[in-house]
Design an enzyme around this catalytic site. Structure first.
Site, short mmCIF file in Angstrom:
data_model
loop_
_atom_site.label_atom_id
_atom_site.label_comp_id
_atom_site.label_asym_id
_atom_site.label_seq_id
_atom_site.Cartn_x
_atom_site.Cartn_y
_atom_site.Cartn_z
N SER A 26 0.56 -1.16 0.40
CA SER A 26 0.01 0.23 -0.08
C SER A 26 0.51 0.98 0.03
O SER A 26 0.92 2.51 0.08
CB SER A 26 -0.87 -0.16 1.44
N HIS A 74 -0.56 -2.23 -7.33
CA HIS A 74 -1.32 -2.72 -5.46
C HIS A 74 -2.91 -3.01 -6.27
O HIS A 74 -3.72 -1.39 -6.79
CB HIS A 74 -1.36 -0.93 -5.55
N GLU A 92 -3.09 0.64 -9.34
CA GLU A 92 -1.76 1.38 -9.38
C GLU A 92 -1.03 0.58 -9.66
O GLU A 92 -0.69 -0.21 -8.92
CB GLU A 92 -2.42 2.20 -7.99
N ASN A 99 -2.33 6.24 -1.06
CA ASN A 99 -2.77 6.32 -0.14
C ASN A 99 -1.86 7.64 0.86
O ASN A 99 -1.95 8.03 1.43
CB ASN A 99 -1.91 4.58 0.94
N1 CAA Z 1 -15.57 -9.01 -1.56
C1 CAA Z 1 -15.82 -9.33 -2.36
N2 CAA Z 1 -16.84 -8.57 -2.64
C2 CAA Z 1 -17.65 -7.90 -1.70
C3 CAA Z 1 -17.60 -7.64 -0.61
C4 CAA Z 1 -15.68 -8.15 -0.19
N3 CAA Z 1 -15.59 -8.51 1.12
N4 CAA Z 1 -17.70 -6.72 0.16
C5 CAA Z 1 -18.67 -6.33 -0.68
N5 CAA Z 1 -18.88 -7.32 -2.18
C6 CAA Z 1 -19.49 -7.14 -2.98
C7 CAA Z 1 -20.06 -8.20 -3.01
O1 CAA Z 1 -20.60 -8.40 -4.68
C8 CAA Z 1 -21.88 -7.57 -2.70
O2 CAA Z 1 -22.77 -8.03 -3.05
P1 CAA Z 1 -23.50 -9.16 -2.92
O3 CAA Z 1 -24.21 -8.67 -1.42
O4 CAA Z 1 -25.20 -9.30 -2.88
O5 CAA Z 1 -22.67 -10.16 -2.42
C9 CAA Z 1 -21.34 -6.18 -3.72
O6 CAA Z 1 -19.77 -5.89 -3.73
C10 CAA Z 1 -22.20 -5.09 -3.14
O7 CAA Z 1 -21.82 -4.61 -1.59
P2 CAA Z 1 -22.51 -4.55 -0.44
O8 CAA Z 1 -24.15 -4.79 -0.75
O9 CAA Z 1 -22.89 -5.52 0.92
O10 CAA Z 1 -22.83 -3.64 0.14
P3 CAA Z 1 -22.28 -1.98 -0.87
O11 CAA Z 1 -23.02 -1.32 -1.75
O12 CAA Z 1 -21.92 -0.92 0.01
O13 CAA Z 1 -20.87 -2.38 -1.23
C11 CAA Z 1 -18.42 -2.33 -0.56
C12 CAA Z 1 -19.58 -2.41 -0.08
C13 CAA Z 1 -17.89 -2.13 -2.45
C14 CAA Z 1 -17.32 -2.24 -0.51
C15 CAA Z 1 -19.13 0.06 -1.18
O14 CAA Z 1 -19.65 -0.03 0.81
C16 CAA Z 1 -17.43 0.40 -0.90
O15 CAA Z 1 -17.38 0.54 -2.28
N6 CAA Z 1 -16.74 0.88 -0.42
C17 CAA Z 1 -15.45 1.64 -0.34
C18 CAA Z 1 -14.25 0.55 -0.73
C19 CAA Z 1 -12.98 1.65 -0.93
O16 CAA Z 1 -12.90 2.75 -0.79
N7 CAA Z 1 -11.70 0.84 -0.79
C20 CAA Z 1 -10.66 1.37 -1.07
C21 CAA Z 1 -9.99 1.35 -0.02
S1 CAA Z 1 -8.08 1.50 0.29
C22 CAA Z 1 -7.73 0.11 -0.93
O17 CAA Z 1 -8.23 -0.95 -0.59
C23 CAA Z 1 -5.43 0.55 -1.05
C24 CAA Z 1 -4.81 0.27 0.42
O18 CAA Z 1 -3.65 0.17 0.17
C25 CAA Z 1 -5.75 0.56 2.08
P1 NAD Z 2 -3.99 -9.30 5.92
O1 NAD Z 2 -3.64 -9.26 7.35
O2 NAD Z 2 -6.13 -9.72 5.75
O3 NAD Z 2 -2.99 -10.53 5.79
C1 NAD Z 2 -2.27 -11.30 5.51
C2 NAD Z 2 -2.08 -11.93 5.34
O4 NAD Z 2 -0.35 -12.79 5.16
C3 NAD Z 2 -1.90 -13.38 6.61
O5 NAD Z 2 -3.41 -14.06 6.10
C4 NAD Z 2 -0.62 -13.48 6.89
O6 NAD Z 2 -0.57 -14.97 8.00
C5 NAD Z 2 0.23 -13.51 6.15
N1 NAD Z 2 1.39 -13.35 6.51
C6 NAD Z 2 2.19 -12.35 6.98
N2 NAD Z 2 3.56 -12.66 6.60
C7 NAD Z 2 3.50 -13.72 5.71
C8 NAD Z 2 4.69 -14.39 5.25
N3 NAD Z 2 6.04 -14.28 6.23
N4 NAD Z 2 4.96 -15.29 4.28
C9 NAD Z 2 3.46 -15.50 3.77
N5 NAD Z 2 1.81 -15.61 4.59
C10 NAD Z 2 2.65 -14.26 5.50
O7 NAD Z 2 -4.00 -8.04 5.18
P2 NAD Z 2 -4.20 -7.50 3.95
O8 NAD Z 2 -5.31 -6.11 4.00
O9 NAD Z 2 -4.62 -8.37 2.94
O10 NAD Z 2 -3.28 -6.86 3.04
C11 NAD Z 2 -1.80 -7.31 2.46
C12 NAD Z 2 -0.81 -6.48 1.52
O11 NAD Z 2 -1.89 -6.04 1.61
C13 NAD Z 2 -0.65 -5.24 2.58
O12 NAD Z 2 0.99 -4.63 2.37
C14 NAD Z 2 -1.39 -4.15 2.82
O13 NAD Z 2 -0.84 -2.91 2.75
C15 NAD Z 2 -1.34 -4.59 1.26
N6 NAD Z 2 -2.66 -3.70 1.06
C16 NAD Z 2 -4.36 -4.10 1.51
C17 NAD Z 2 -5.08 -3.57 1.37
C18 NAD Z 2 -6.35 -3.58 2.23
O14 NAD Z 2 -7.70 -2.85 2.16
N7 NAD Z 2 -6.25 -3.79 3.43
C19 NAD Z 2 -5.74 -2.50 0.47
C20 NAD Z 2 -4.07 -2.50 -0.12
C21 NAD Z 2 -2.83 -3.14 -0.53
#
Ligand code: CAA
Ligand code: NAD
Length: 289
Positions: A120, A142, A154, A192
């Site tokens: 991330s 990403h 990304e 991020n």
């Molecule tokens: N895994 C897979 N599919 C999922 C899911 C999950 N965890 N959660 C929801 N879905 C899918 C399912 O297909 C679901 O349909 P069903 O319930 O019929 O199976 C569909 O999405 C719609 O879900 P919901 O009706 O439960 O809820 P919603 O309409 O509010 O959508 C959401 C859920 C898509 C998660 C929406 O709330 C959303 O877009 N949230 C924001 C997500 C976001 O910002 N993501 C980026 C995070 S940052 C990142 O990823 C980068 C990083 O490095 C941290």
């Molecule tokens: P998570 O905690 O759900 O899962 C991580 C998994 O990695 C765990 O099951 C753990 O057992 C396993 N693990 C840790 N060290 C390991 C190793 N050395 N060898 C094998 N397995 C190992 O985490 P996540 O949310 O799936 O995030 C995973 C990566 O993706 C991170 O780098 C995170 O920053 C990135 N990411 C996360 C998100 C998010 O929304 N959570 C979105 C984009 C990218």
């Protein structure tokens, strides 16, 4: 030509599980590896449920469901990914752990295999430097959470990443039905760098009593048209992951505006990591909530 048949996904958490699911539906053979047997079991169970739901919704035909399930393999050891053409790392967001893994991958994969990280925020250049002899094949791929729903990938080119590697990853992302967009190798990349300070600020606003968490989130949902409020989104991402990302931004950019909010630190210290532990900012232990 893409020339990819088998994708290894390392890390069976929420991201690795999602990446593996999308890869399998896209026709690739997939091997998911995790150090934790429990995580592998949960990942396999989730795949069964999520793919069955896609059939219910008419998004997958029964034959496509069966093909996707047959493409998915699970393993506790890197020995089982030797035949992979692409490795996508999705383990914990800690630079030393990722560096150690990429050092091992570089020794295992001496051909044309792509070594991609789903990090991330961590520098792809730094991860690539640990992949001795293979750093030109290390790239940031990403994905976004939830992977089956979110379109973006990304794509991050480290200093050592070759143009050919970037080109292949862009083609692979497209073959998985995603929209690849390049960003430069700077802390947090684009997504991020912009999203995490917003989430961090929501914690500061909560800490300073601007609003209760539920109201704070509702204001951002109704007022800014966010699908989830920032605190709910932090739980969804994982508070541990949010904290790791804030540490990278704070340390690598050196600007106090990226200081992680003490409330996030406290919740993580208490083991309240969000959805994955059943409690974070909000409590998910009751099914109705
Ligand atoms: N895994 C897979 N599919 C999922 C899911 C999950 N965890 N959660 C929801 N879905 C899918 C399912 O297909 C679901 O349909 P069903 O319930 O019929 O199976 C569909 O999405 C719609 O879900 P919901 O009706 O439960 O809820 P919603 O309409 O509010 O959508 C959401 C859920 C898509 C998660 C929406 O709330 C959303 O877009 N949230 C924001 C997500 C976001 O910002 N993501 C980026 C995070 S940052 C990142 O990823 C980068 C990083 O490095 C941290
Ligand atoms: P998570 O905690 O759900 O899962 C991580 C998994 O990695 C765990 O099951 C753990 O057992 C396993 N693990 C840790 N060290 C390991 C190793 N050395 N060898 C094998 N397995 C190992 O985490 P996540 O949310 O799936 O995030 C995973 C990566 O993706 C991170 O780098 C995170 O920053 C990135 N990411 C996360 C998100 C998010 O929304 N959570 C979105 C984009 C990218």
């Amino acid at each position: 030509m893409l020339n990819v048949k088998t994708i290894a996904v390392i890390g069976a958490g929420q991201m690795g599980g999602g990446i593996a699911q999308v890869a399998a539906v896209s026709g690739f053979k997939v091997v998911v590896v995790d150090a934790s047997a429990g995580a592998l079991g949960r990942c396999q169970e989730n795949h069964g449920k999520r793919l069955a739901r896609e059939v219910e919704k008419g998004k997958l035909k029964q034959a496509e469901f069966e093909a996707a399930v047959s493409h998915l393999n699970y393993s506790g050891t890197l020995d089982d990914i030797k035949g992979a053409d692409v490795i996508v790392e999705a383990i914990v967001e800690e630079a030393p752990v990722k560096r150690e893994l990429f050092g091992r991958l570089a020794k295992m994969f001496t051909g044309s295999q792509i070594l991609a990280s789903n990090t991330s925020s961590i520098s792809i250049t730094e991860i690539a430097a640990a992949a001795h002899g293979a750093s030109d094949r290390v790239v940031g791929m990403h994905f976004f959470n939830p992977v089956p729903v979110m379109k973006l990938v990304e794509v991050i080119k480290g200093l050592q990443t070759s143009d050919a590697t970037v080109h292949r990853v862009i083609e692979l992302a497209k073959a998985m039905g995603k929209t690849p967009i390049p960003a430069n190798d700077r802390p947090g990349f684009v997504s991020n760098r912009v999203l995490m300070p917003l989430i961090n600020e929501a914690f500061y606003a909560w800490m300073e009593g601007v609003a209760e968490p539920a109201n704070l989130d509702e204001i951002m949902k109704l007022g800014c048209n966010f699908p989830m409020g920032p605190l709910r989104l932090a739980d969804f991402i994982g508070l541990d992951t949010c904290l790791h990302i804030m540490h990278v931004l704070h340390r690598d950019l050196g600007d106090p505006k990226f200081r992680p909010c003490p409330l996030i630190r406290q919740l993580v210290a208490a083991g309240r990591l969000g959805d994955k532990t059943g409690r974070g900012v909000f409590d998910y232990s009751h099914p109705a909530k």
